[in-house]
Write a protein that holds these residues in place. Sequence first.
Motif, PDB file in Angstrom:
ATOM      1  N   PHE A 133     -22.248  -5.086  15.980  1.00 17.15           N
ATOM      2  CA  PHE A 133     -22.553  -4.361  14.745  1.00 17.15           C
ATOM      3  C   PHE A 133     -22.636  -2.854  14.975  1.00 17.15           C
ATOM      4  O   PHE A 133     -22.131  -2.067  14.175  1.00 17.15           O
ATOM      5  CB  PHE A 133     -23.857  -4.882  14.132  1.00 17.15           C
ATOM      6  CG  PHE A 133     -24.200  -4.203  12.833  1.00 17.15           C
ATOM      7  CD1 PHE A 133     -23.534  -4.543  11.663  1.00 17.15           C
ATOM      8  CD2 PHE A 133     -25.174  -3.208  12.785  1.00 17.15           C
ATOM      9  CE1 PHE A 133     -23.826  -3.915  10.468  1.00 17.15           C
ATOM     10  CE2 PHE A 133     -25.474  -2.577  11.594  1.00 17.15           C
ATOM     11  CZ  PHE A 133     -24.798  -2.926  10.431  1.00 17.15           C
ATOM     12  N   SER A 134     -23.238  -2.442  16.073  1.00 17.52           N
ATOM     13  CA  SER A 134     -23.420  -1.014  16.343  1.00 17.52           C
ATOM     14  C   SER A 134     -22.101  -0.284  16.597  1.00 17.52           C
ATOM     15  O   SER A 134     -22.050   0.939  16.561  1.00 17.52           O
ATOM     16  CB  SER A 134     -24.361  -0.813  17.535  1.00 17.52           C
ATOM     17  OG  SER A 134     -23.800  -1.397  18.699  1.00 17.52           O
ATOM     18  N   LEU A 135     -21.023  -1.019  16.837  1.00 13.33           N
ATOM     19  CA  LEU A 135     -19.726  -0.394  17.127  1.00 13.33           C
ATOM     20  C   LEU A 135     -18.705  -0.588  16.008  1.00 13.33           C
ATOM     21  O   LEU A 135     -17.539  -0.216  16.159  1.00 13.33           O
ATOM     22  CB  LEU A 135     -19.164  -0.949  18.439  1.00 13.33           C
ATOM     23  CG  LEU A 135     -19.985  -0.644  19.700  1.00 13.33           C
ATOM     24  CD1 LEU A 135     -19.355  -1.291  20.913  1.00 13.33           C
ATOM     25  CD2 LEU A 135     -20.133   0.857  19.903  1.00 13.33           C
ATOM     26  N   LEU A 136     -19.112  -1.148  14.879  1.00 18.72           N
ATOM     27  CA  LEU A 136     -18.170  -1.414  13.789  1.00 18.72           C
ATOM     28  C   LEU A 136     -17.524  -0.146  13.240  1.00 18.72           C
ATOM     29  O   LEU A 136     -16.334  -0.138  12.915  1.00 18.72           O
ATOM     30  CB  LEU A 136     -18.833  -2.207  12.670  1.00 18.72           C
ATOM     31  CG  LEU A 136     -19.097  -3.681  12.988  1.00 18.72           C
ATOM     32  CD1 LEU A 136     -19.750  -4.377  11.801  1.00 18.72           C
ATOM     33  CD2 LEU A 136     -17.815  -4.387  13.391  1.00 18.72           C
ATOM     34  N   SER A 137     -18.264   0.951  13.140  1.00 19.43           N
ATOM     35  CA  SER A 137     -17.661   2.190  12.633  1.00 19.43           C
ATOM     36  C   SER A 137     -16.633   2.727  13.633  1.00 19.43           C
ATOM     37  O   SER A 137     -15.595   3.258  13.235  1.00 19.43           O
ATOM     38  CB  SER A 137     -18.728   3.246  12.321  1.00 19.43           C
ATOM     39  OG  SER A 137     -19.424   3.609  13.485  1.00 19.43           O
ATOM     40  N   LEU A 138     -16.889   2.582  14.919  1.00 17.51           N
ATOM     41  CA  LEU A 138     -15.925   2.993  15.940  1.00 17.51           C
ATOM     42  C   LEU A 138     -14.674   2.115  15.855  1.00 17.51           C
ATOM     43  O   LEU A 138     -13.543   2.617  15.929  1.00 17.51           O
ATOM     44  CB  LEU A 138     -16.555   2.895  17.335  1.00 17.51           C
ATOM     45  CG  LEU A 138     -15.752   3.450  18.495  1.00 17.51           C
ATOM     46  CD1 LEU A 138     -15.479   4.936  18.317  1.00 17.51           C
ATOM     47  CD2 LEU A 138     -16.482   3.200  19.806  1.00 17.51           C
ATOM     48  N   LYS A 139     -14.866   0.821  15.658  1.00 13.72           N
ATOM     49  CA  LYS A 139     -13.747  -0.097  15.501  1.00 13.72           C
ATOM     50  C   LYS A 139     -12.878   0.317  14.310  1.00 13.72           C
ATOM     51  O   LYS A 139     -11.649   0.370  14.411  1.00 13.72           O
ATOM     52  CB  LYS A 139     -14.264  -1.520  15.300  1.00 13.72           C
ATOM     53  CG  LYS A 139     -13.188  -2.534  15.027  1.00 13.72           C
ATOM     54  CD  LYS A 139     -13.803  -3.900  14.766  1.00 13.72           C
ATOM     55  CE  LYS A 139     -12.750  -4.922  14.386  1.00 13.72           C
ATOM     56  NZ  LYS A 139     -13.343  -6.241  14.129  1.00 13.72           N
ATOM     57  N   ASN A 140     -13.508   0.636  13.196  1.00 17.95           N
ATOM     58  CA  ASN A 140     -12.761   1.061  12.010  1.00 17.95           C
ATOM     59  C   ASN A 140     -12.013   2.371  12.247  1.00 17.95           C
ATOM     60  O   ASN A 140     -10.898   2.549  11.766  1.00 17.95           O
ATOM     61  CB  ASN A 140     -13.686   1.174  10.800  1.00 17.95           C
ATOM     62  CG  ASN A 140     -14.132  -0.190  10.319  1.00 17.95           C
ATOM     63  OD1 ASN A 140     -13.435  -1.181  10.495  1.00 17.95           O
ATOM     64  ND2 ASN A 140     -15.318  -0.249   9.729  1.00 17.95           N
ATOM     65  N   GLU A 141     -12.614   3.273  12.995  1.00 18.30           N
ATOM     66  CA  GLU A 141     -11.941   4.533  13.334  1.00 18.30           C
ATOM     67  C   GLU A 141     -10.720   4.265  14.216  1.00 18.30           C
ATOM     68  O   GLU A 141      -9.658   4.857  14.014  1.00 18.30           O
ATOM     69  CB  GLU A 141     -12.908   5.486  14.036  1.00 18.30           C
ATOM     70  CG  GLU A 141     -12.326   6.842  14.345  1.00 18.30           C
ATOM     71  CD  GLU A 141     -11.890   7.620  13.108  1.00 18.30           C
ATOM     72  OE1 GLU A 141     -10.903   8.377  13.205  1.00 18.30           O
ATOM     73  OE2 GLU A 141     -12.520   7.479  12.042  1.00 18.30           O
ATOM     74  N   PHE A 142     -10.855   3.360  15.174  1.00 17.95           N
ATOM     75  CA  PHE A 142      -9.714   3.001  16.021  1.00 17.95           C
ATOM     76  C   PHE A 142      -8.595   2.386  15.184  1.00 17.95           C
ATOM     77  O   PHE A 142      -7.422   2.706  15.373  1.00 17.95           O
ATOM     78  CB  PHE A 142     -10.136   2.019  17.116  1.00 17.95           C
ATOM     79  CG  PHE A 142     -11.022   2.596  18.175  1.00 17.95           C
ATOM     80  CD1 PHE A 142     -11.172   3.960  18.351  1.00 17.95           C
ATOM     81  CD2 PHE A 142     -11.738   1.756  19.015  1.00 17.95           C
ATOM     82  CE1 PHE A 142     -11.996   4.488  19.337  1.00 17.95           C
ATOM     83  CE2 PHE A 142     -12.567   2.261  20.007  1.00 17.95           C
ATOM     84  CZ  PHE A 142     -12.696   3.618  20.173  1.00 17.95           C
ATOM     85  N   LEU A 143      -8.952   1.497  14.257  1.00 17.92           N
ATOM     86  CA  LEU A 143      -7.938   0.872  13.398  1.00 17.92           C
ATOM     87  C   LEU A 143      -7.237   1.907  12.522  1.00 17.92           C
ATOM     88  O   LEU A 143      -6.034   1.809  12.292  1.00 17.92           O
ATOM     89  CB  LEU A 143      -8.563  -0.227  12.545  1.00 17.92           C
ATOM     90  CG  LEU A 143      -8.874  -1.520  13.303  1.00 17.92           C
ATOM     91  CD1 LEU A 143      -9.717  -2.452  12.448  1.00 17.92           C
ATOM     92  CD2 LEU A 143      -7.584  -2.198  13.760  1.00 17.92           C
ATOM     93  N   ASN A 144      -7.983   2.890  12.057  1.00 19.32           N
ATOM     94  CA  ASN A 144      -7.374   3.978  11.292  1.00 19.32           C
ATOM     95  C   ASN A 144      -6.375   4.747  12.161  1.00 19.32           C
ATOM     96  O   ASN A 144      -5.275   5.071  11.720  1.00 19.32           O
ATOM     97  CB  ASN A 144      -8.462   4.904  10.741  1.00 19.32           C
ATOM     98  CG  ASN A 144      -7.886   5.984   9.865  1.00 19.32           C
ATOM     99  OD1 ASN A 144      -7.117   5.713   8.949  1.00 19.32           O
ATOM    100  ND2 ASN A 144      -8.259   7.225  10.137  1.00 19.32           N
ATOM    101  N   CYS A 145      -6.736   5.029  13.403  1.00 15.10           N
ATOM    102  CA  CYS A 145      -5.840   5.735  14.323  1.00 15.10           C
ATOM    103  C   CYS A 145      -4.599   4.895  14.629  1.00 15.10           C
ATOM    104  O   CYS A 145      -3.485   5.430  14.703  1.00 15.10           O
ATOM    105  CB  CYS A 145      -6.567   6.089  15.617  1.00 15.10           C
ATOM    106  SG  CYS A 145      -7.829   7.353  15.416  1.00 15.10           S
TER     107      CYS A 145
END
Length: 160
Positions: free
Chosen positions: A8-20
């Motif tokens: 859960f704590s890394l979901l925003s990072l995951k979304n940023e990676f998917l955007n990239c």
Amino acid sequence: NTFVLEEFSLLSLKNEFLNCVSIFDKKIHNHNNEVNYSITQSWINTYDRNDFQSIHIHPNSVLSGVYYYKTNDDIIGFSNQSISCKLFPAFSIDPKNFNMFNGSEFFLPVHSNSLIIFPSDLLHYVPQKQSTSRRISLSFNTKISGIVGDVESLTYCNLN
């Protein structure tokens, strides 16, 4: 843990990676199809002095990424051992000036807080670490869903 980006704590990072990954796909592949990427696996790598990762690819993945959380003057190596066969089959033609597109091997410097995305079937490796500082990175693999190809050229495929 090979699913760290599911925390859960890394979901925003995951979304940023998917955007990239999506931006990479649109700028590099520039195809007509609408595809969506998802991250299949993700893991943490740590390298200390003399550590290395031998040459490899990432099977069952389309694009792979490495986020460098902490590094100090390190590199990643890429190898395309069959580049001359692809450009000039059955000939050995040396370029005037080598670059990442015509050479059989190239190195990319990596920096803290940077992300590298590359095709998963591109041979790559981590050369033996010389410095004493620890290198920490987070790697991930992706898959695609959507419709690729087209009916007229007999390449249609529904990946949903």
